[in-house]
Each structure stands twice: as structure tokens, then as C-alpha cells.
Design a protein around this motif. Structure first.
Motif, PDB file in Angstrom:
ATOM      1  N   THR A   1      -8.207 -39.214  34.242  1.00  0.00           N
ATOM      2  CA  THR A   1      -6.928 -39.926  34.323  1.00  0.00           C
ATOM      3  C   THR A   1      -5.766 -38.942  34.185  1.00  0.00           C
ATOM      4  O   THR A   1      -5.318 -38.657  33.078  1.00  0.00           O
ATOM      5  CB  THR A   1      -6.848 -41.000  33.224  1.00  0.00           C
ATOM      6  N   PRO A   2      -5.265 -38.403  35.277  1.00  0.00           N
ATOM      7  CA  PRO A   2      -4.144 -37.469  35.222  1.00  0.00           C
ATOM      8  C   PRO A   2      -2.833 -38.192  34.913  1.00  0.00           C
ATOM      9  O   PRO A   2      -2.587 -39.305  35.410  1.00  0.00           O
ATOM     10  CB  PRO A   2      -4.116 -36.855  36.618  1.00  0.00           C
TER      11      PRO A   2
ATOM     12  N   LEU B 171      -0.930 -40.999  37.135  1.00  0.00           N
ATOM     13  CA  LEU B 171      -1.153 -40.643  38.538  1.00  0.00           C
ATOM     14  C   LEU B 171      -2.491 -41.220  38.975  1.00  0.00           C
ATOM     15  O   LEU B 171      -3.231 -41.794  38.180  1.00  0.00           O
ATOM     16  CB  LEU B 171      -1.122 -39.131  38.704  1.00  0.00           C
ATOM     17  N   ARG B 172      -2.827 -41.040  40.234  1.00  0.00           N
ATOM     18  CA  ARG B 172      -4.066 -41.574  40.786  1.00  0.00           C
ATOM     19  C   ARG B 172      -5.274 -41.026  40.032  1.00  0.00           C
ATOM     20  O   ARG B 172      -5.454 -39.822  39.934  1.00  0.00           O
ATOM     21  CB  ARG B 172      -4.155 -41.188  42.253  1.00  0.00           C
ATOM     22  N   PRO B 173      -6.135 -41.913  39.475  1.00  0.00           N
ATOM     23  CA  PRO B 173      -7.330 -41.443  38.764  1.00  0.00           C
ATOM     24  C   PRO B 173      -8.442 -41.052  39.737  1.00  0.00           C
ATOM     25  O   PRO B 173      -8.373 -41.350  40.933  1.00  0.00           O
ATOM     26  CB  PRO B 173      -7.751 -42.660  37.947  1.00  0.00           C
ATOM     27  N   GLU B 174      -9.441 -40.388  39.210  1.00  0.00           N
ATOM     28  CA  GLU B 174     -10.673 -40.111  39.958  1.00  0.00           C
ATOM     29  C   GLU B 174     -11.822 -40.644  39.110  1.00  0.00           C
ATOM     30  O   GLU B 174     -12.030 -40.216  37.985  1.00  0.00           O
ATOM     31  CB  GLU B 174     -10.849 -38.620  40.219  1.00  0.00           C
ATOM     32  N   PHE B 175     -12.558 -41.603  39.655  1.00  0.00           N
ATOM     33  CA  PHE B 175     -13.616 -42.259  38.902  1.00  0.00           C
ATOM     34  C   PHE B 175     -14.855 -41.388  38.812  1.00  0.00           C
ATOM     35  O   PHE B 175     -15.204 -40.669  39.745  1.00  0.00           O
ATOM     36  CB  PHE B 175     -13.927 -43.621  39.516  1.00  0.00           C
ATOM     37  N   ILE B 176     -15.491 -41.426  37.667  1.00  0.00           N
ATOM     38  CA  ILE B 176     -16.706 -40.654  37.413  1.00  0.00           C
ATOM     39  C   ILE B 176     -17.875 -41.584  37.726  1.00  0.00           C
ATOM     40  O   ILE B 176     -18.247 -42.434  36.919  1.00  0.00           O
ATOM     41  CB  ILE B 176     -16.761 -40.152  35.956  1.00  0.00           C
ATOM     42  N   THR B 177     -18.393 -41.443  38.935  1.00  0.00           N
ATOM     43  CA  THR B 177     -19.490 -42.297  39.403  1.00  0.00           C
ATOM     44  C   THR B 177     -20.478 -41.447  40.190  1.00  0.00           C
ATOM     45  O   THR B 177     -20.092 -40.419  40.763  1.00  0.00           O
ATOM     46  CB  THR B 177     -18.976 -43.432  40.317  1.00  0.00           C
ATOM     47  N   PRO B 178     -21.739 -41.860  40.240  1.00  0.00           N
ATOM     48  CA  PRO B 178     -22.707 -41.106  41.050  1.00  0.00           C
ATOM     49  C   PRO B 178     -22.229 -41.007  42.502  1.00  0.00           C
ATOM     50  O   PRO B 178     -21.759 -41.985  43.072  1.00  0.00           O
ATOM     51  CB  PRO B 178     -23.987 -41.934  40.939  1.00  0.00           C
TER      52      PRO B 178
ATOM     53  N   ARG C 291     -12.955 -33.118  42.410  1.00  0.00           N
ATOM     54  CA  ARG C 291     -12.626 -34.052  43.495  1.00  0.00           C
ATOM     55  C   ARG C 291     -11.150 -34.442  43.443  1.00  0.00           C
ATOM     56  O   ARG C 291     -10.486 -34.525  44.474  1.00  0.00           O
ATOM     57  CB  ARG C 291     -13.502 -35.308  43.425  1.00  0.00           C
ATOM     58  N   TRP C 292     -10.643 -34.673  42.229  1.00  0.00           N
ATOM     59  CA  TRP C 292      -9.234 -35.045  42.098  1.00  0.00           C
ATOM     60  C   TRP C 292      -8.351 -33.937  42.652  1.00  0.00           C
ATOM     61  O   TRP C 292      -7.411 -34.211  43.405  1.00  0.00           O
ATOM     62  CB  TRP C 292      -8.865 -35.343  40.639  1.00  0.00           C
ATOM     63  N   LEU C 293      -8.647 -32.688  42.291  1.00  0.00           N
ATOM     64  CA  LEU C 293      -7.866 -31.562  42.810  1.00  0.00           C
ATOM     65  C   LEU C 293      -7.913 -31.519  44.332  1.00  0.00           C
ATOM     66  O   LEU C 293      -6.874 -31.390  44.990  1.00  0.00           O
ATOM     67  CB  LEU C 293      -8.407 -30.243  42.267  1.00  0.00           C
ATOM     68  N   ASP C 294      -9.106 -31.612  44.889  1.00  0.00           N
ATOM     69  CA  ASP C 294      -9.263 -31.515  46.342  1.00  0.00           C
ATOM     70  C   ASP C 294      -8.531 -32.639  47.076  1.00  0.00           C
ATOM     71  O   ASP C 294      -7.943 -32.415  48.127  1.00  0.00           O
ATOM     72  CB  ASP C 294     -10.745 -31.514  46.717  1.00  0.00           C
ATOM     73  N   LYS C 295      -8.557 -33.832  46.520  1.00  0.00           N
ATOM     74  CA  LYS C 295      -7.928 -34.991  47.176  1.00  0.00           C
ATOM     75  C   LYS C 295      -6.416 -35.045  46.977  1.00  0.00           C
ATOM     76  O   LYS C 295      -5.708 -35.576  47.831  1.00  0.00           O
ATOM     77  CB  LYS C 295      -8.515 -36.295  46.627  1.00  0.00           C
ATOM     78  N   ASN C 296      -5.912 -34.534  45.861  1.00  0.00           N
ATOM     79  CA  ASN C 296      -4.528 -34.804  45.486  1.00  0.00           C
ATOM     80  C   ASN C 296      -3.616 -33.595  45.395  1.00  0.00           C
ATOM     81  O   ASN C 296      -2.420 -33.750  45.176  1.00  0.00           O
ATOM     82  CB  ASN C 296      -4.510 -35.543  44.140  1.00  0.00           C
ATOM     83  N   ALA C 297      -4.148 -32.406  45.537  1.00  0.00           N
ATOM     84  CA  ALA C 297      -3.328 -31.203  45.373  1.00  0.00           C
ATOM     85  C   ALA C 297      -2.143 -31.184  46.329  1.00  0.00           C
ATOM     86  O   ALA C 297      -1.029 -30.826  45.936  1.00  0.00           O
ATOM     87  CB  ALA C 297      -4.174 -29.954  45.550  1.00  0.00           C
ATOM     88  N   SER C 298      -2.347 -31.575  47.569  1.00  0.00           N
ATOM     89  CA  SER C 298      -1.244 -31.511  48.532  1.00  0.00           C
ATOM     90  C   SER C 298      -0.096 -32.432  48.137  1.00  0.00           C
ATOM     91  O   SER C 298       1.063 -32.150  48.435  1.00  0.00           O
ATOM     92  CB  SER C 298      -1.730 -31.837  49.940  1.00  0.00           C
TER      93      SER C 298
END
Length: 159
Positions: A58-59, A72-79, A95-102
Motif C-alpha cells: 500500500t504505497p 496511491l494505487r495498491p498492488e495486491f499480494i496474490t499468487p 510489480r508496483w514499481l514496474d506498473k506505476n513508475a511512469s
């Protein structure tokens, strides 16, 4: 929401050292139960009893002098599909970095995180995505670093 805050000039007071913003990453449980609550939920074993939970990275934007944080947009910890290992906070952080860095790197944010993020591959990924970082380093998990720090503290700097 963040864009509307920026356009209204509401984010300027959130800037700190060298006009940067502070973006804290952390994992959290947002629901738990003693009974199974979904097929994707993973049990945690404690004294033989299982606790089922949902969790996410949860950023949030934080700043000294502000009593609230901006989520900010969370990234869920799921399989994840195609993975044989269970998912974890560090994988979700990547995953959060890769999806949201831009979207968030232009804020000139410094990522803040606990010891779980404080290792070379994640630090490097953070830099490659355009962020600075401050991650906690615990003595038990960073023994070499703390050995160097202790050596520097013991050294006399007087000529």
C-alpha cells in the motif's frame, strides 16, 4: 485524484528535501479470518492454527507536518499465474514499481521502505525506474554493512 491535487497546487507543501516527495511502501493485511475466505488466500501457520488473510503493498505519499497520507494505487499480494512459488511483498513491490513508475516517478519521489526492500536488486530496480530511496537496514540482515559501519566508528579521524 493525485493529478487534481497537483493541478490545484495542493502537493507543494508535501515537498521536502531538494523539492522531493516521500512515497512510503509497506505491506499490510486488509482482511483476516480464522475461516477460509477465498480460494486465493494463503494460510499463515501460528501454533497449529491457521489465519487466512488478504494482503497488499500500500504505497502512500507522506510528509512531515501532515497528519494524513495520500494513498496511491495498491498492488495486491496474490499468487501469480504461471508461478510455482507463493507471492510475497517484495514481488508485489516489484510489480508496483514496474506498473506505476511512469506515473509516479515524475513526482521526484524518494521511496521509503522497511528492511524487506533493502537489498541490491530492489534498490537497483528503484533507481532504474527513476526513484531515489531510503530503506531501513537491520543489523541482523545486513551484517557486512554493519561491520563496516562499526569499523568506521572505531577509526580515529584525528591526524
Amino acid at each position: 485524484m493525485l493529478e487534481s491535487l497537483r493541478q490545484a497546487g495542493r502537493l507543494e507543501s508535501w515537498r521536502v528535501f531538494q523539492d522531493k516527495m516521500l512515497l512510503a511502501l509497506d505491506g499490510t493485511w486488509y482482511h483476516s479470518s480464522k475461516r477460509s475466505i477465498a480460494p486465493t488466500v494463503l494460510p499463515e501457520h501460528k501454533s497449529g492454527q491457521k489465519t487466512y488473510y488478504h494482503s497488499a503493498v500500500t504505497p502512500v505519499l507522506v510528509a512531515p507536518g501532515h497528519e494524513h497520507a495520500i494513498p496511491l494505487r495498491p498492488e495486491f499480494i496474490t499468487p501469480q499465474d504461471g508461478h510455482t512459488k507463493q507471492d510475497c511483498e517484495i514481488a508485489a513491490g516489484k510489480r508496483w514499481l514496474d506498473k506505476n513508475a511512469s506515473q509516479y516517478a515524475p513526482l521526484q519521489a524518494i521511496l521509503l521502505g522497511d528492511d524487506i526492500y533493502s537489498h541490491q536488486p530492489f534498490c537497483r530496480r528503484t533507481q532504474l525506474q527513476g526513484f531515489d530511496f531510503i530503506f531501513v537496514c537491520k543489523p541482523d540482515s545486513h551484517t557486512t554493512l554493519y561491520n563496516w559501519v562499526n569499523l568506521l566508528q572505531c577509526r580515529s579521524w584525528a591526524p
